[in-house]
Write an enzyme that holds these catalytic residues in place. Structure first.
Site, short mmCIF file in Angstrom:
data_model
loop_
_atom_site.label_atom_id
_atom_site.label_comp_id
_atom_site.label_asym_id
_atom_site.label_seq_id
_atom_site.Cartn_x
_atom_site.Cartn_y
_atom_site.Cartn_z
CG HIS A 155 -1.71 -1.26 1.39
ND1 HIS A 155 -2.89 -1.42 0.98
CD2 HIS A 155 -1.23 -2.43 1.84
CE1 HIS A 155 -3.49 -2.74 1.30
NE2 HIS A 155 -2.43 -3.31 1.89
CB SER A 276 13.77 22.24 -13.53
OG SER A 276 13.26 23.34 -13.64
CE LYS A 282 12.18 19.00 -9.69
NZ LYS A 282 10.95 19.58 -10.21
CD GLU A 289 9.50 12.56 -14.44
OE1 GLU A 289 8.58 13.19 -14.51
OE2 GLU A 289 10.58 13.02 -14.83
#
Ligand code: ARG
Length: 460
Positions: A155, A276, A282, A289
């Protein structure tokens, strides 16, 4: 092109020609198409259907065409419908009358089925090679960090400690199943359709066994209608690719999570991360992704293929030309994803300290406390309830297990004594000494078995 229009009074409308053409996509089948034509010409000569000299002219002409294509010198004429017509038309330009005999005892229907089968057989080999490469990276990372434990999750809540190697070996297993699916796909693809003609077989004394041998097929198709109408093997590839991408997307998600500041278990190598445009701090896991994102296109392709074939009457229908658009996209997504994942996995750094800190949170040894009570004679359900209350108490006091004194423990069960402080991540791992469990000895043996499995396949 006057080709194939003997019975028509005028050429195809430009829109129609463009709408029906597949050359832009299927030109990647040139090698398979030429190999198939060479085998076919040899067979025709062996059977006395064309002369040895004609076969030689055809084979030499095809070799010239292959060279030209590979040197970027071949002019792909957009007016030709597909790669089969493009090569045949050029052959006729080059060698004349002998070239016009190549298509004897053959149809584009068995020709295209052959070419795609040859392509899928190679794609399967490349795919399995790519999967093996990624598996090797996972095993290297597991071995290099054999002592590192992380929280295991259910979970997405911290559940029980596991070795990082154990977690990585879970992906090894998924990829083993993927390889089995691709091997299965290979079996079904390894069937020669050539000699089925348009649909009914051909009216010449051909030798299909010879063709199968020349082209490296394990067997020949049993039914000509099925041979030209069957695209199951492409769906097999696509389904196996979808499952592999599904597995990679799960790994991708863990890489995204684990490389976040919140988890911090891994740091991606700079070469495998992106920045970024606005936030200077970043370091983004874009590779993971994009793999996660592209998975959807492979799933979509599976639906497209199933829908394309659903309800089609026998035998060949032009709908089936769409199979290659989907298949090529899947190959073009899957192979680079496997390769870039292997690089990403083998260059990332594991932050053992962050993993250790995470193990100190979330009462991750609660199951071990319950098991401790069971070993002292408690029933598991009662132990579960006692430890549940102990956890609630600890949360309220803002303490972790090690900060509770023995009196506090004993409020929840008289069976607790000083040895409760021996419970640790190490004891938790060691206790799970069952086949398939995360005990260090088990994991080391699993790693060795995984290495052996890869090595054995390499020798095949
Ligand atoms: N480009 C076609 C395909 O990919 C080749 C077979 C065409 N056959 C035909 N009868 N039009 O399916």
């Amino acid at each position: 092109m006057s080709h194939l229009r003997g019975r028509f009074d005028k050429p195809a409308d430009n829109l129609v020609a463009t709408y029906t053409a597949s050359l832009a996509g299927d030109r990647r089948l040139y090698r398979q198409d030429i190999a198939g034509s060479i085998a076919h010409a040899k067979m025709l000569a062996k059977q006395g259907i064309i002369t040895a000299d004609e076969a030689k002219q055809i084979i030499d002409g095809l070799a010239t065409i292959q060279n030209a294509i590979e040197q970027g010198k071949f002019i792909f004429n957009d007016e030709l419908e597909d790669i089969h017509m493009a090569i045949e038309a050029r052959l006729i330009e080059l060698i004349g009358e002998a070239g016009r005999k190549l298509h004897t005892a053959r149809s584009r229907n068995d020709q295209v089925a052959l070419d795609v089968r040859l392509y899928v057989k190679e794609a399967v080999a490349d795919t399995i090679g790519g999967i093996r490469g990624l598996q090797a990276s996972l095993l290297d990372l597991a071995e290099a960090n054999i002592g590192v434990a992380i929280p295991g999750y259910t979970h997405l809540q911290a559940a029980q400690p596991v070795l990082l190697a154990h977690h990585l070996l879970a992906y090894f297993e998924m990829l083993q199943r993927d390889i089995a699916r691709f091997n299965d796909c290979f079996e079904r693809t390894d069937v020669l359709p050539l000699g089925s003609g348009a649909l009914a077989g051909v009216a010449y004394n051909i030798d299909r066994e010879f063709l199968a041998k020349e082209l490296g097929f394990g067997k020949i198709s049993a039914n000509s209608l099925d041979a030209v109408a069957d695209r199951d093997f492409i769906i097999d590839y696509q389904a196996a690719a979808a499952m592999t991408m599904l597995h990679l997307s799960r790994l991708a998600e863990e890489i995204c999570l684990w490389s976040s500041v919140e988890f911090g278990f891994i740091t991606l190598d700079d070469a495998y991360a992106t920045g970024s445009s606005i936030m200077p701090q970043k370091k983004n896991p874009d590779v993971a992704e994009l793999a996660r994102g592209r998975t959807g296109r492979v799933f979509g392709g599976l639906t497209a293929l199933l829908t394309m074939l659903k309800g089609l009457p026998l035998s060949y229908n032009r709908d089936m030309q769409e199979d290659k658009v989907v298949l090529f996209e899947a190959v073009d997504i899957l192979l680079p994803t496997l390769a870039v994942f292997a690089g990403m996995i083998s260059t990332l750094r594991v932050n053992a300290a962050a993993a250790q800190a995470a193990l100190g949170r979330g009462y991750i040894l609660a199951t071990d406390l319950a098991d401790y009570l069971v070993k002292k004679g408690e029933s598991f359900r009662t132990a579960h309830e006692s430890v549940g209350k102990l956890v609630a108490y600890a949360i309220e006091k803002g303490k972790d297990f090690s900060q509770l004194d023995i009196k506090e423990y004993q409020k929840f069960s008289p069976r607790f004594s000083e040895d409760v402080y021996n419970i640790s991540v190490a004891s938790s791992l060691a206790a799970r000494d069952v086949p398939g469990g995360t005990a260090p000895g088990r994991v080391k043996r699993a790693l060795a078995a995984a290495r052996a499995a890869i090595a054995a396949k390499g020798e095949e």
